[in-house]
Each structure stands twice: as structure tokens, then as C-alpha cells.
Design a protein around this motif. Sequence first.
Motif, PDB file in Angstrom:
ATOM      1  N   GLU A  82       0.836  -1.198   0.000  1.00 52.55           N
ATOM      2  CA  GLU A  82       0.000   0.000   0.000  1.00 52.55           C
ATOM      3  C   GLU A  82       0.881   1.262   0.000  1.00 52.55           C
ATOM      4  OE1 GLU A  82      -3.330   0.417  -0.235  1.00 52.55           O
ATOM      5  OE2 GLU A  82      -3.043   2.595  -0.125  1.00 52.55           O
ATOM      6  N   GLU A  83       1.938   1.256   0.805  1.00 52.40           N
ATOM      7  CA  GLU A  83       2.817   2.433   0.873  1.00 52.40           C
ATOM      8  C   GLU A  83       3.510   2.667  -0.471  1.00 52.40           C
ATOM      9  OE1 GLU A  83       2.507   4.230   3.436  1.00 52.40           O
ATOM     10  OE2 GLU A  83       4.005   5.766   2.983  1.00 52.40           O
ATOM     11  N   ALA A  84       3.969   1.580  -1.092  1.00 57.04           N
ATOM     12  CA  ALA A  84       4.629   1.707  -2.405  1.00 57.04           C
ATOM     13  C   ALA A  84       3.662   2.290  -3.429  1.00 57.04           C
ATOM     14  CB  ALA A  84       5.127   0.335  -2.863  1.00 57.04           C
ATOM     15  N   GLU A 107       1.556   6.775  -6.699  1.00 61.57           N
ATOM     16  CA  GLU A 107       0.401   7.624  -7.041  1.00 61.57           C
ATOM     17  C   GLU A 107       0.693   9.106  -6.796  1.00 61.57           C
ATOM     18  OE1 GLU A 107      -2.745   3.990  -6.183  1.00 61.57           O
ATOM     19  OE2 GLU A 107      -2.530   5.595  -4.699  1.00 61.57           O
ATOM     20  N   ARG A 108       1.639   9.394  -5.899  1.00 62.06           N
ATOM     21  CA  ARG A 108       2.050  10.796  -5.706  1.00 62.06           C
ATOM     22  C   ARG A 108       3.033  11.245  -6.782  1.00 62.06           C
ATOM     23  NH1 ARG A 108       2.608   9.428   0.063  1.00 62.06           N
ATOM     24  NH2 ARG A 108       4.870   9.359  -0.189  1.00 62.06           N
ATOM     25  N   LEU A 166       1.327   2.406   9.632  1.00 64.19           N
ATOM     26  CA  LEU A 166       1.765   3.221   8.494  1.00 64.19           C
ATOM     27  C   LEU A 166       0.588   3.621   7.612  1.00 64.19           C
ATOM     28  CD1 LEU A 166       4.018   4.478   6.842  1.00 64.19           C
ATOM     29  CD2 LEU A 166       4.414   2.256   5.781  1.00 64.19           C
ATOM     30  N   ASN A 167      -0.297   2.683   7.337  1.00 64.20           N
ATOM     31  CA  ASN A 167      -1.442   2.988   6.463  1.00 64.20           C
ATOM     32  C   ASN A 167      -2.468   1.881   6.603  1.00 64.20           C
ATOM     33  OD1 ASN A 167      -0.935   0.740   4.645  1.00 64.20           O
ATOM     34  ND2 ASN A 167       0.783   1.929   3.867  1.00 64.20           N
ATOM     35  N   GLU A 168      -3.597   2.066   5.935  1.00 62.17           N
ATOM     36  CA  GLU A 168      -4.597   1.005   5.882  1.00 62.17           C
ATOM     37  C   GLU A 168      -4.718   0.524   4.432  1.00 62.17           C
ATOM     38  OE1 GLU A 168      -9.095   0.631   7.525  1.00 62.17           O
ATOM     39  OE2 GLU A 168      -7.637   1.812   8.646  1.00 62.17           O
ATOM     40  N   PRO A 169      -4.323  -0.726   4.172  1.00 61.80           N
ATOM     41  CA  PRO A 169      -4.310  -1.190   2.783  1.00 61.80           C
ATOM     42  C   PRO A 169      -5.692  -1.143   2.136  1.00 61.80           C
ATOM     43  CG  PRO A 169      -3.099  -2.709   4.180  1.00 61.80           C
ATOM     44  CD  PRO A 169      -3.786  -1.738   5.097  1.00 61.80           C
ATOM     45  N   ARG A 170      -5.709  -0.837   0.851  1.00 62.39           N
ATOM     46  CA  ARG A 170      -6.958  -0.730   0.099  1.00 62.39           C
ATOM     47  C   ARG A 170      -7.597  -2.102  -0.125  1.00 62.39           C
ATOM     48  NH1 ARG A 170      -4.171   2.060  -4.877  1.00 62.39           N
ATOM     49  NH2 ARG A 170      -3.084   2.929  -3.070  1.00 62.39           N
ATOM     50  N   TYR A 171      -8.898  -2.096  -0.341  1.00 60.39           N
ATOM     51  CA  TYR A 171      -9.584  -3.326  -0.727  1.00 60.39           C
ATOM     52  C   TYR A 171      -9.470  -3.513  -2.225  1.00 60.39           C
ATOM     53  CZ  TYR A 171     -11.483  -3.781   3.913  1.00 60.39           C
ATOM     54  OH  TYR A 171     -11.604  -3.940   5.263  1.00 60.39           O
ATOM     55  N   VAL A 172      -9.405  -4.771  -2.622  1.00 60.83           N
ATOM     56  CA  VAL A 172      -9.313  -5.091  -4.042  1.00 60.83           C
ATOM     57  C   VAL A 172     -10.723  -5.165  -4.629  1.00 60.83           C
ATOM     58  CG1 VAL A 172      -8.634  -6.883  -5.656  1.00 60.83           C
ATOM     59  CG2 VAL A 172      -7.164  -6.326  -3.719  1.00 60.83           C
TER      60      VAL A 172
END
Lengths: 313, 249
Positions: free
Chosen positions: B45-47, B52-53, B181-187
Motif C-alpha cells: 500500500e505504501e509503495a 500515485e504521488r 503506516l497505512n490502511e491497505p486498500r480493498y481489491v
Amino acid sequence: MTKVLVIAEHDGAALNPSTAKCVSCAKQLEGAEIDIAVFAASAAAVAAEAAQISGVGRVLTIEREENDPAVAAILAPQIAALASAYSHVFGPSTAFGKDVMPRVAALLDVNQISDIMSVEGPHVFKRPIYAGNAIVTVEAPAESPLVATVRTASYQAAEGGNSATIESTNIDAEIPTHTRFVEVQTGQSDRPDLQSAAKVVSGGRALGSEENFELIYKLADKLGAAIGSSRAAVDAGYVPPETQVGQTGQIIAPDLYIAIGISGAIQHITGIKDAGTIVAINKDEEAPIFEVSDIGLVGDLFSIVPELTNALD
Amino acid sequence: MEKILVGLKRVVDYNVRVQVKSDGSGVETDGVKMSINPFDEIALEEALRIKERGEASEVIVLSIGTAESQQQLRTGLAMGADRAILVETDASTDPLTAARIFQAIIERENVDLVILGKQAIDDDNSQTGQMLAAVWGRPQATFASAVSIDGNTARVTREVDIGLETIEIDLPAVITVDLRLNEPRYVKLPDIMKAKKKPLDQIPFADLGVETAPQIKTMKFEPPEGRQRGIMVEDVAGLVTALKDKGLV
């Protein structure tokens, strides 16, 4: 010949109790000669503390500006250079040890034994896997240096009363400049340290808010206890991450652990199973925390905790 | 930067209560749900967020294991990784050998940043990232709870026992990630369909020219010593009495 090098954990001024726990583990190795290495800018105060730990032969001080504060990439090549004179190199399985020791192991071309719970032979140890759901007995090759972290919750700190020799040492190792310390932010708490506290009061998601954690703080202060928490409470933002107890947080072994509004997921239990007495307060009588607690009380924490705090006057 | 490499390990799912086999030869994995190591999902998710930035152009996911690990790589592709690499081996891979495999892929791909989970929830070793940084001779920022990229450096906040430590590292480097660090997205379903068309290279371990590290042998598996269920008290007075009996208050 069993010669163990224990890497001191410290903050530049005082020795962390994790170091004396590593010495306790090293003492389980038959006939071990134990030295402690203190990497610092100025090592005198920490070395003097380390020299008091019973069972320690020598305290080696390695003083250079770059060693304060500790950065794994800077310490690892120095530790690896020092390791050649030892059969075993131990560090604590705290954030400090977990960061630096695998880097040392890789520089020495060996795998590391993580989280030693007990010593079964010079190269044979027990350690937990799967969040403590299984314990494995592992054997490292006898011909290679053995690098390990010691599960601090499995050991009492070795006693004091010793006066080991303190020797200053120079190490010829190349120090990288690619990693720079910026700052550290601490909770600024006057409460005892979670790792070494005799009593811990811990709150879970059932507290419901950051404000409600005040109930936990009041009880903790009455008991002189450190603050712990479950992952759910940290994820919800009620308490800072350094309070988290469990598989991915801190593994602790206080004399008294009071779990309030914590259901007791296996990942949490693995962080407290060496505690002396576990007290559980939870409104759900089916909560798994009651399967491991020594004293359980079913009920509403919002009435029980203030009542308990008052009753302890 | 150009490329970010993320490790995805296939492990027994977080929610499974693992049981030791009665003969002590291992843990029961037959018919057990397998997933991506949860820390590795956070790493991916962080990668993806860095890409995306506009701070990276490609995210590659890498797994080491049997052909079954393709499932986890496909999930990674569905999350948004551009392509996948599976280093195929039947043997379970120790952390130092895994670090050497990552190093071999880094050299082939010219990677700028490696993001890994801080530990795998099966063996709980917490070694591979630090070892890779050593083998590669590059910085490590372990247990990350915040990451920002600024040209050729990264600023990483790390969860340590006393609070939060911030360090600055030069790239290329290795970052290992913590829970916050983050909350991973759902697929989403369309992403799963698209992921089937993304490239997944399979490389036999033997073709990499990586030397296997000295092995730590596992002699025996056993269940942990359980704690005994204790007493229940009726009220606060009962609790205080029980604590006093034990000399704890």
C-alpha cells in the motif's frame, strides 16, 4: 570455548534493564565467559552500571561521536568486527536489538536466532513462532558465529554486585554516512517504563475514547503501574503506539497485569503470558481473556474501574 | 525514483489459530486459509501511494516459494502493482537466503527502494529487511509508521519502545513497515480481472546463482505451555481481597 558478547542497550546516560536480562540468558550457556560491549559517544556512566552485573567478565567501551544516538547501520559493522573473538553475540529482542542484530548477523554471513526463550545446549535454543502458538527447538551450526536476540520477558535481570573490568577498545570499521538520526519523540510520561514495570494496567477498545483512558491512568497512578494497551485501542487512536502489548507490540512479564476492556486475541495474549498474575475486567463473560486470567471480573468497566481505584486508598 | 520492490510472503491467515501437529513435526497447514503476510500488504500500500504521488514510476512485487504463491502475487497485482516476480523453490527459505534473493533481483532490476513487512507472522523472525540492507550495503529504516520521499532521500518515522524516532536515509534503501503506516486498500473485482493480464515472471531459484545461507535446523515443534484458567470474583471487593491475598496491592 563459549565466549558471549552482549550488546548493551542504553540511552547514552543509563543502561536499559534488557541488558542484564541478556546476561541471564548467556549465563545459561555452560562455562560461558561473558563480556558486554557499550557503544556510545561517552560510555563511562553506562559502563559503570554494566560492570555491576553479576557474571560479566569485562565491559568493553567503544567511544565515538557517531555512536550517539544508536543507529543500526552505524553500530552493525563495529559489532561485526568485535564479534570475531566470540562464539555468541546476544542482543535484546527490543526495538533496538531487533533493528541492529539481524544486520550484524548478515554481515557475519549467518542467520539469526530471534527471541530465545530458553537455552537447551551451546547451539540449541527454544523460541516462539506463530505469535506464540508454537514453540520450536532450533539448532544453529556449531562452526559459525551465533547471533541471537533474547526474549526479555523470558528472563529476570541478572543481579548486581559485580565489579567487572572496564576496557576501552578501538575498532577499525568503516562507518556509513547514509543514515542520519533526526529526532525522537517520547510520551514524556512520569509513569514507569512498560518493559520493566512490576505492574501494568492495560486498556482496550472498550474504553471507547482517548478521554475515557483517563480511568486507566488514574488506576495506574494509584498502583504505580505502567500503561499498556491492545492493538485495537492504539488503532482507534486512544493511546500512543509505544503502549501496545502483543505479538507486534511489546512482550512483557510484569508481576501484575490488569487487562481492562481487552477481549484477549491470541496476538495480545502472546505479549503477556509470562506475567505473574493476570487480572481481567470485561463485560463479556465469554471473552478469551478469561481463559488465561488468574482473577476475572465480569462487569461494566466504567463502574468497576473507578470503584477499584477508590478501593485502593 | 524509478522502481520500488515489495516483498509479499504467503503465510497462514492472521485469523487462523495455528495448531502444532501431534507428532511435533510442524504445524497443521492442510486446508488452512493462506494470505499475504499482513505487514506486506501495508508495505505494498505504501509503495502504491508513493507511485500515485508521482514519486516512483513502477511497483514490482516479489515472492519466494512454490507456484501457490502466485495467488498472493495476483492479489498484489490487483491492488495495483505493475508486475510480479516469483522466485520458485520448494524449500522454505531462511531470512538470509531470502535477503540474498532480493539482492539478486535488485541487481537485475536496478531498484531504488525496497519496502518489506517488519516481520512475517508465521516465523516471527523480523530479520529479512535488516539483512537485505546489510547485504546490499544500504540504509535500513525498520518499523516505519510514516514515510516521506524527498528526491534522493527518505525521512522515516519509526515505532521504537520509547516513542517515535525519525531518521533520514539516502536512497536506495530498505524500509520495513509497522502496523500504523497505512490502511491497505480493498481489491475490487475489475482490478482482479485486470491483474490477470499483468506480467508475472517465474524464475527458478537455481537460475539466480544465489548461495543458500547456513541453516538453523528446527528440531521439534511443541504447543506452548498454557496458563491455567483462574478464579472469577463477583465484585470489586472480591477483586481487592484476591489481590491482597497475593500481596499485589
